[in-house]
Structures are given as structure tokens and as C-alpha cells.
Design a protein around this motif. Structure first.
Motif, short mmCIF file in Angstrom:
data_model
loop_
_atom_site.label_atom_id
_atom_site.label_comp_id
_atom_site.label_asym_id
_atom_site.label_seq_id
_atom_site.Cartn_x
_atom_site.Cartn_y
_atom_site.Cartn_z
N ARG A 1 41.45 48.79 33.81
CA ARG A 1 42.02 47.71 34.62
C ARG A 1 41.57 46.32 34.17
O ARG A 1 41.06 45.53 34.95
N ASN A 2 41.70 46.09 32.87
CA ASN A 2 41.52 44.76 32.33
C ASN A 2 42.75 44.48 31.47
O ASN A 2 43.77 45.15 31.64
N GLN B 1 35.22 45.03 39.40
CA GLN B 1 35.92 44.42 40.53
C GLN B 1 35.47 43.00 40.83
O GLN B 1 35.00 42.69 41.93
N GLN C 1 35.20 47.56 34.98
CA GLN C 1 36.62 47.73 35.30
C GLN C 1 37.09 46.71 36.33
O GLN C 1 36.30 46.10 37.03
N SER C 2 38.39 46.58 36.40
CA SER C 2 39.02 45.69 37.37
C SER C 2 38.52 44.25 37.27
O SER C 2 38.05 43.67 38.25
#
Ligand SMILES: *[C@@H]1O[C@H](CO)[C@@H](O)[C@H](O)[C@H]1NC(C)=O
Ligand SMILES: *[C@@H]1O[C@H](CO)[C@@H](O)[C@H](O)[C@H]1NC(C)=O
Ligand SMILES: *[C@@H]1O[C@H](CO)[C@@H](O)[C@H](O)[C@H]1NC(C)=O
Ligand SMILES: *[C@@H]1O[C@H](CO)[C@@H](O)[C@H](O)[C@H]1NC(C)=O
Ligand SMILES: *[C@@H]1O[C@H](CO)[C@@H](O)[C@H](O)[C@H]1NC(C)=O
Length: 943
Positions: free
Chosen positions: A430-431, A382, A405-406
Motif C-alpha cells: 500500500r505505497n 499507516q 505499509q500504507s
């Protein structure tokens, strides 16, 4: 006759004993005292100086120290006799079951001039703290881990020689005590885990000799006086988990001896003061409201080993100068920006944890991070990191958790990453990662969670994935994967998510082997053909998502009452309405029932999502060093140890429980008796013939592996002291490197769920159902009300209620909230999902478990007892069904389980009045629900 024989042999024994005592050189009064003690301790040797725990002077002419720790001593009478030993210097009776301090003990032992140490820690003392008169030389007093309560005024002020006082882990309240020995010699003061309130008193600053001050986990409020800097000998200052506010006092930076400062979970505001870490080794100010830039010297002090400033409002860059001693750096959940600091070769070799997640960090992940060879936990999730995943991360051979992630990472996943044989969790979801999943992925031998979802991965899933034997969760959703689905890892349990990809063809038969799987998401692909029968036999499944595919044929009727299935968006799929057998829930108009299904599914998805979120949060949280313990970086990593701890005072259980037998039995899955969402229960037969439940916390590997175990133990010790016949009270626990096991008395009958709806479904008559309702209400009222620190249940459902007999319920899983969510506050951190069907409606937006929420879940259990229906069936929640029916029909009779209500008029009228109680418990508004104790009295009144 036999009585006489017994008496005479006893007499003979004492006679011999007495004769030999005469030969020993101890003075008469000490011999007398020890003679009485010999029966308590079961000692037969005539010379007390040779007993275990007894220390005498060199000539054996007098006793100086007594240490009888952990002997299960219970009666306090012998204490008085000990005061005859006028040469006694120290008395250690810790870890026994003593429950009262006789007045005579205080009177007589207080007169012993040389008496300097009294250890009553870990006993069962309750009530007010008695005034300790005399004891003028007492230097060490330890009353920690008891049940003492009330205010502390002047009871201790006469202890003029007191140097160390430990009152932690009791139930004291009122203001923080200030009269702790008139002469102010005090060096160590531990008051943690009590209910002390109000401000930190200025008077405490007069104890200039203090080296240790621990006020953590109370309800202390207000700001901290700058005078705290006057405590110039302070080494450890712990203020965590209170309601303190204002600035962190700058004067702390003047204390040259201060090496540990912990004040997490408070409401501190303003900047982190300059120089605060100058002398520190440990700094923990996480979960406050600190803002502004981090001072540039904050991380540079050469002694600094551990810094935690996560969950604040800090901004700006991470300071560049970082101490080479640092093993832990946690700065997650702030608003930090700029790029990651540069790590030159050979630097930060001691770093083990690095957590910078949930900030606004940008730029690439520096390749040099691969130099931090001791790193075990890397969390950069994140942020706004971009560029490729550097292959140098594959040098971090000790890494156990990698969370990236993210972010905005691009490029392919480098093969080097799959050399990380110790990795347990890999989350790079989430990439914008592309390319295929390399077959080398099977090199991650220990992996338990793999999350690659929401990327741009294409190609097929490699066959080698099936050899990830420890994998519990596989998230591959929302990529461009296609082709044949290989054999999946056999132990998958939490979830298998293949949704939003390009899979087609039949749903593969090999999925039927996943017998522990709870969530299967195949939605939004192009699967075709019929819905295979085996899906109906996967007994652990709770959520099956097949929507938006090209499935055809007839939708099978799913028998599993707690399974939620979504098959929407398959245009060739035929759903036959189930008119032949009357459904457990009245059929409604098609339109509205569809809405309910969607809501229920959303609820379940929410539950699952929330669990994942919690696991992330929790894992972050428990990786912290518990600053109450004397940790150092070195003793760190994964202990393979099995450490067993007995917490029950009952000597019967203490004698019965054998940890080795238990751990062996757990190896055999035939001993599994019950699985709830969060726990697995094993039956273990001990050598004595007595059976116990041993409960495994299913996801504990995600919680405890890297952290300190201390807090877990402390929480259990507290729960182990609860006394209520409707609660499963932990008797003992075992911690292994990756799991936690709790011991309980065996509940003969198993789970309430099985009796009402499952395999053991049988005639549970109304008397039994009523007793169960009362029992659970009693337990709940106790948990919510009887201790200073209410126990809130994390998962109250018919599965977490076990039955000792058909009339005696036991509420299980009472520890989950304590173990999982130790914080009292901080919003979504306390978000925890129970079981679908029992989750109160407000949970969707509050995301926290509360007492009214528990009352709602209890209401659902009442409804199950009244209707005989499960909490969820065919996508509808029982509570909602009952509420809407009770509004539509005047005749509430139709709601009741007719096989019971028809039997007698008395039962029927009682059931109707309890139905009203249940309806008030499941009110949509939490404020409208009664308190647990009121529920109990309403139930008792409806006799
Ligand atoms: C006393 O000790 C003896 C020998 O160690 C043992 O056999 C006996 O069970 C003990 N009795 C009690 C009451 O602990
Ligand atoms: C004192 O008692 C201990 C333990 O029984 C014994 O080993 C030692 O020899 C005794 N010392 C004297 C001086 O009697
Ligand atoms: C008292 O006993 C406990 C448990 O045996 C121990 O941890 C603690 O350090 C002792 N306290 C003192 C002051 O010696
Ligand atoms: C600190 O302890 C010493 C003895 O070690 C004593 O003389 C002195 O008075 C104490 N200081 C205070 C402020 O009580
Ligand atoms: C996967 O995507 C890449 C581009 O990211 C492309 O070069 C490659 O041909 C694709 N492979 C398959 C099997 O579609």
C-alpha cells in the motif's frame, strides 16, 4: 508372609534411622519432626542438616531454614510437624501441590518467635484466606499462584512485622485490602491478577514504606488519588489492566525513587502530566484515552529506557529531545503529526523497537534512521510518509520486522534492503513503489512474511524468490506484474496472492508443490486454459480464488468439503450441476445459491483478512515488555533457548514428560496427527511408553519472538489448574525463540471432524453423538462460568474437538484467546476469527469473540452431529441451510442424518428435540442464544 517381611524390614530401617538420629546433635523435637519428614522427602541420610534444602546453625544444633520447592509434595499433614522446629526462620514450600493449610499449622507455627518467611507460592490452596494469628515476626508472605478466593478483611492485620506480601494470581475479590499489618511496615504489595474491585483505597497511602505496589489486572475503578505522591519510596507502581479513570496523578512526578510506572489498559483521560518521566526508566500508559500534546520533556530524561503511549489520542509532533538510553519507543495509534524527529549520527544507538504506526506523520523517512544500528523492529506503517525508501535502512542489520505499509512512498525498492539477513517480516504494501522486484530479494534468508501488494511494481517475479525457504506468506496482489510465474517458496502456508496483476497463460503446474498452502488467490488476471486437476489435491487449501480470468473447460468438482472456491467471471468456464450423486446440501434456485456463495466467500476472505490484521495487532502487542517482570534492555534479544515448563500437578505426567524427546519428535513431520487453522498436533512417545500430544502454535513466530514470555507462562499456569474432564488442559509448555509448544494428554481417537466427515468417517452412533454433545456442552459451560475470568474460545469447531473415546470429547485450543488477546477490551484488538462455517454472523461487524459467539459455534457442532454434514459444503454454511429449511418445512425429519434417525424412534425423537436446542444456539441475534449452562441443561433434559 511377604507382608510380614515387608513390615519387619521397614521396622529395621526406622530402627537404624532412629539410632543414627540419636547421634546427631539436633534437639529431640526437631529430630522427631525431621524423622516424619524423611518419608515424605524420601531422605535416608540420618543427619537432616545434610539434606538438600535444610539449613542448620553452624554447630548443627538447630534447623533454621527449610526450602522444599518444586518437589511435587501434595499431602499437607507434614506441615503440622514442622512447627515443632522452634528455631525455624524460613519455610519455602513453593511450587508443590499442597491444597490446604491445616489449622494446627497456623496455631503452632504462629508461635515460633523467629519465623520470618513463609513461601506457599504455586500450590493448589483454595477457599478463603485463613486468619493468620501469631506470626508476629513474619516479614515475607508469598501466597501467589494459588486458587484462593473471597474478600480480604482483617486476616493479615496481625502480621505486625510484614514487609512483603504477595497475593497475586489468585481469585480474590471484593475491595482492595487495607489491613495488612497494623504497624504499616509493608514495603512490597503484590495483588495483581485477581478480581479486586472498587477504588484504590486512601488507606493504602498510609503505608509510607511501600517500594512496590502492583495492583494490575484486577477490576479496580475510579480515579487515582493524588495522595499517591506521598508514597515517597515507591520504585515500582503497576496499575495496568483495570478500569481506572480520570487524570494520571501529577504527584507521581515528585517521587524521586520511582523508576517503573505501568498503567496500560485503563481509561485515563486528559494530558500526560509534565515531568512524569523525570525519574522513570519505564513508562507504559498505552491503551488509555490520553489526549493533547506530549509534554516536551517526556522523552528526554536521561534514565528513560522504555516508553509506551500507543493507543491513546495524543496529537502534535514527537518531542525532539530523546533520551540516549531509550531502547523502546512505542507511540503507535495516536494522532501525532509533523515529520519524524531527526536522529544524528551516533545517537539512539540503544534503540531496539521503534513503533510510530497509525498516526499522521508526514515528510520523508529520514536517512539518518539508518544510524540506529540496534533497531530490530521498525514500524512506521499507516502514516503519510512520502518520498523514497532510503537505502540507508539497509544498514539496520539487526532488523527483524520492517513495516512501512500504507504510506505514500515512491521510487524503487533499493537493493540495500535485501542485505537484511535477519528480517522476518517485510511489509511495504500500500505505497506507490515502482520498478521491478529485484532478484537480490533472495538475500532475505529468514523472511517469513513478504507483503508487496498494492504498489506499482512491474516486470516478472524473479526466479530467486523460490529460495526463500522459510516464507509462509507472499502477497503480491494489485501490482503490474506479468510473465512466467517462477517456482514458489516451498513452505508457503498462510497465503499466496497474485491477484490483480497481468499474469496470463496456464495456471502453473509448480503450484502443486505447495502442500501446506491454505489460501491461493489468482483472481483478476488473464489466466487461461483449464482449471488444473492438482488444485483438487492440495489438501490444505481452504480458499481458492480464480475469479475474473479467462479460464475455460469444465469446472472440476472440488472434493475437499472445507474448500471454498470462487470461479466467477470466467466466461468460458462450464459448471456442471451435480445431479448424478445427491449433494450433501439440497440444491436451491440458482439465483439464491449464488448469493450464498458470495456471502460465504466474503466470510472466508474476511476471516483471512482478519487473521492478518490480528497478526499485525498481536505482534505489536506482544512486543511489549511485560511490566510485571524485572526486564532490562540488555538481556533482550532472541533467546535461542529451549525452556521447558511443567505446569501439571500430576506427578505421573511430570515424571513422563521429557522435553528433549518431545523436541526431537517434533522435527519429524511423520508425527503430525492433526492440523487446525491455528495449531499443529504432534504425537510424541515418551520413554515411559506413554504418548502425549504436543501442539505447535502455527503462527507463534509472529507473536512471541520479540516479546517477553512471562504473560504467556502466567496464562498457561492458570489454565493448567482447570479441572474438567471435557477440556484439554495444558500439562507443560516449551518456548523456543520462535515457537510455543503445549503438551496434552494424548486423545486416542483424534478429531471429531475426522469421524464425522473425514478420513475416519465411521459409524458414530447416536449414543456416541449424544455423549459428545453433552461433553462439549459441559466443557463449554465450565469454561464460560466456573472461573472468575471466563475462558472464551477462539476457534471452536469440529476440528478443535478431540476424542478420548467415541463418547468422551475434549475441547482443545482453550488457550488461544488468552494467549492471543490478553486485553479485556479495546475494540478490534479482540477481533479473532474462528473457522469458516462456525463464525457467528455478528462477527462481521463486532469483530470480537464472545460467549454468545461460542454458543453459536457450538450450535453448528450440534448441527453437524445431527445432520452428519460438514459446517460448510459447496459454499453454503450448514447453519444457514438448516435455519432456512426448518422455516420452509414442517417436517424437520428431512434435516436429520437419516442413517441415524431411522434406526430407532427413541433416537429420532431425541434428535428432534436437540435440533431445537441447536436452532436456538445459531439464532442470528446473539441475545437470543441461550447461555452455555442453559444449553447443557436443555441437552440433559432432552434425554
Ligand atoms: C526414593 O529414592 C530412591 C533413591 O533415590 C529411589 O530409587 C526411589 O524411587 C525413591 N522413592 C520415591 C517414592 O520417590
Ligand atoms: C553439620 O552438618 C553438615 C552436613 O551434614 C556437615 O558437613 C558439617 O560438618 C556439620 N558441622 C558440625 C559442626 O558438625
Ligand atoms: C517464593 O517462591 C517462588 C518460586 O520458587 C519465588 O519465585 C519467590 O520469589 C519466592 N518468594 C519469596 C518471598 O521469597
Ligand atoms: C518504615 O519502616 C521503618 C523501619 O524500617 C519504621 O521504623 C517506620 O515506622 C516505617 N514507617 C511507617 C510509616 O510505618
Ligand atoms: C516498469 O515501470 C517503469 C516505470 O516505473 C518503466 O521504466 C519500465 O520500463 C517498466 N518495466 C517493464 C518491464 O515494463
Amino acid at each position: 508372609m511377604s507382608r510380614y517381611a515387608h513390615g519387619s524390614s521397614l521396622f529395621f530401617f526406622f530402627f537404624l534411622f532412629f539410632i543414627s538420629m540419636v547421634l546427631c546433635q539436633l534437639p529431640q523435637n526437631q529430630k522427631n519432626a525431621m524423622e516424619k519428614l524423611s518419608t515424605v522427602l524420601n531422605e535416608t541420610n540420618p543427619n537432616p542438616c545434610s539434606w538438600k534444602g535444610v539449613t542448620c546453625t553452624e554447630s548443627n544444633s538447630s534447623i533454621t531454614h527449610l526450602s522444599f520447592s518444586g518437589l511435587s509434595l501434595s499431602g499437607s499433614d507434614f506441615l503440622v510437624d514442622l512447627c515443632q522446629i522452634d528455631t525455624l526462620q524460613s519455610l519455602d514450600l513453593s511450587n508443590n501441590h499442597l491444597n490446604s493449610i491445616p489449622d494446627e499449622f497456623i496455631r503452632d507455627c504462629g508461635e515460633i518467635i523467629g519465623f520470618n518467611m513463609l513461601n506457599f507460592s504455586k500450590n493448589m490452596f483454595s477457599g478463603f484466606l485463613p486468619a493468620l494469628h501469631g506470626f508476629v515476626r513474619l516479614q515475607f508472605l508469598d501466597l501467589s499462584f494459588n486458587l484462593l478466593s473471597g474478600n480480604i478483611g482483617f486476616q493479615l492485620d496481625g502480621l505486625v512485622g510484614l514487609r512483603s506480601l504477595n497475593l497475586s494470581n489468585n481469585q480474590f475479590n471484593g475491595p482492595v485490602p487495607t489491613h495488612l499489618g497494623k504497624s504499616l511496615f509493608l514495603e512490597e504489595l503484590q495483588l495483581s491478577v485477581n478480581g479486586f474491585q472498587g477504588r484504590i483505597p486512601e488507606e493504602l497511602m498510609n503505608y509510607r514504606n511501600l517500594t512496590l505496589l502492583d495492583l494490575s489486572r484486577n477490576q479496580i475503578s475510579g480515579s487515582v488519588t493524588d495522595r499517591i505522591g506521598e508514597l515517597s519510596k515507591l520504585k515500582t507502581l503497576l496499575l495496568s489492566s483495570n478500569n481506572l479513570s480520570g487524570q494520571v496523578p501529577e504527584s507521581l512526578s515528585k517521587i524521586e525513587t520511582l523508576s517503573r510506572f505501568g498503567a496500560y489498559e485503563n481509561g485515563f483521560t486528559g494530558n500526560v502530566p509534565l515531568g512524569i518521566s523525570r525519574y522513570l526508566k519505564y513508562l507504559d500508559l498505552s491503551y488509555n484515552k490520553l489526549s493533547g500534546l506530549m509534554p516536551s520533556d517526556l522523552l528526554s530524561s536521561p534514565n528513560l529506557e522504555s516508553v509506551d503511549l500507543s493507543y491513546n489520542l495524543l496529537e502534535g509532533p514527537i518531542p525532539v529531545n530523546i533520551s540516549q538510553s531509550l531502547f523502546r519507543l512505542r507511540l503507535g495509534s495516536n494522532s501525532l503529526n509533523n515529520s519524524l524527529p531527526f536522529v544524528a549520527d551516533g545517537m539512539l544507538l540503544k534503540l531496539i523497537y521503534l513503533e510510530l504506526d497509525n498516526n499522521s506523520l508526514s515528510g520523508e523517512i529520514p536517512r539518518e534512521l539508518g544510524n540506529c544500528q540496534n533497531l530490530q523492529l521498525l514500524n512506521l506503517a499507516q502514516n503519510q510518509l512520502s518520498g523514497p525508501l532510503p537505502k540507508e535502512l539497509g544498514n539496520l542489520l539487526r532488523l527483524q520486522v520492517m513495516k512501512l505499509q500504507s504510506n505514500q512512498l515512491t521510487g524503487e525498492i533499493p537493493d540495500q534492503l535485501f542485505r537484511l539477513q535477519n528480517l522476518l517480516i517485510l511489509n511495504i504494501s500500500r505505497n506507490s513503489l515502482s520498478g521491478s522486484i529485484p532478484p537480490a530479494i533472495s538475500g532475505l534468508l529468514k523472511l517469513s512474511i513478504l507483503n508487496l501488494q498494492d504498489n506499482k511494481l512491474n516486470g516478472t517475479i524473479p526466479d530467486s524468490i523460490g529460495s526463500l525457504n522459510l516464507l509462509l506468506e507472499l502477497q503480491l496482489g494489485n501490482n503490474n506484474l506479468s510473465g512466467k510465474i517462477p517456482m514458489m517458496p516451498p513452505k508457503l502456508q498462510i497465503s499466496l496472492n497474485l491477484s490483480r496483476n497481468d499474469f496470463d497463460g496456464h495456471i502453473p503446474e509448480t503450484l502443486s508443490r505447495l502442500s501446506a498452502l491454505e489460501v491461493l488467490d489468482l483472481s483478476n488476471n488473464r489466466f487461461s486454459g483449464e482449471i488444473p486437476k492438482f488444485l483438487n489435491q492440495m489438501g490444505s487449501l481452504t480458499l481458492l480464488l480464480l475469479s475474473n480470468n479467462q479460464l475455460s473447460g469444465t469446472r472440476p468438482k472440488f472434493q475437499n468439503p472445507w474448500l471454498i472456491v470462487d470461479t466467477d467471471g470466467n466466461k468460458d468456464l462450464i459448471t456442471i450441476s451435480t445431479n448424478s450423486t445427491p449433494p450433501p446440501i439440497l440444491p436451491k434456485k440458482r439465483h439464491s445459491s449464488a448469493v450464498v456463495v458470495v456471502v460465504a466467500v466474503a466470510g472466508a476472505a474476511l476471516a483471512v483478512g482478519v487473521i492478518t490484521v490480528i497478526l499485525l495487532l498481536v505482534s505489536k502487542r506482544v512486543y511489549r515488555v511485560n511490566d510485571g517482570s524485572q526486564h532490562s534492555g540488555e538481556e533482550f534479544p532472541l533467546r535461542q533457548v529451549i525452556s521447558g515448563h511443567l505446569i501439571t500437578p500430576s506427578s505421573i505426567h511430570r515424571g513422563n514428560i521429557d522435553f528433549n524427546i518431545a523436541m526431537e519428535a517434533i522435527g519429524n513431520s511423520a508425527n503430525i496427527m492433526l492440523k487446525t487453522r491455528f495449531c499443529t498436533y504432534y504425537k510424541v512417545d515418551m520413554a515411559s511408553g506413554t504418548s502425549y500430544y504436543v501442539k505447535k502454535l502455527n503462527w507463534s513466530d509472529k507473536i512471541f519472538q520479540l516479546g517477553s514470555h512471562d504473560r504467556f507462562g502466567q496464562e498457561l499456569e492458570v489454565l493448567g489448574k482447570l479441572r474438567n474432564s471435557s477440556i484439554m488442559i495444558p500439562l507443560a509448555y516449551v518456548l523456543t525463540a520462535d515457537n510455543a509448544y503445549l503438551f496434552y494428554e494424548y486423545a486416542q481417537k483424534g478429531a471429531l471432524f475426522d469421524f464425522l466427515h473425514g478420513s475416519l468417517r465411521s459409524d458414530l452412533d447416536w449414543t456416541s453423538r449424544y455423549s459428545i454433545a453433552i461433553g462439549v456442552a459441559q466443557g463449554l459451560a465450565f469454561l464460560h462460568g466456573c472461573t472468575s475470568d471466563p475462558v472464551i474460545l477462539f476457534d471452536l469447531s469440529a476440528k478443535s474437538i478431540l476424542l478420548k473415546s467415541l463418547k468422551e470429547p475434549l475441547i482443545g485450543d482453550i488457550e488461544l484467546c488468552k494467549v492471543i488477546d490478553p486485553s479485556k477490551s479495546t475494540g478490534s484488538l479482540s477481533a479473532i476469527a474462528g473457522t469458516v462455517g462456525y463464525i457467528p454472523p455478528e462477527y462481521a461487524y463486532t469483530m470480537r469473540v464472545t460467549m454468545p459467539g461460542n454458543v453459536y459455534s457450538f450450535g453448528v457442532i450440534l448441527l453437524e452431529l445431527l445432520t452428519g454434514k460438514p459446517a460448510v459444503s459447496e459454499g453454503r454454511e450448514l447453519a444457514k441451510w438448516v435455519v432456512s429449511n426448518s422455516m420452509q418445512h414442517d417436517n424437520l425429519d428431512r434435516i436429520l442424518d437419516s442413517s441415524i434417525s431411522k434406526r430407532s424412534l427413541g433416537a429420532r425423537s431425541q434428535m428432534l428435540s436437540i435440533l431445537r436446542v441447536a436452532l436456538s444456539c445459531v439464532s442470528v441475534s446473539p441475545e437470543a442464544r441461550p447461555k452455555a449452562k442453559d444449553v447443557l441443561s436443555m441437552l440433559l433434559n432432552s434425554r
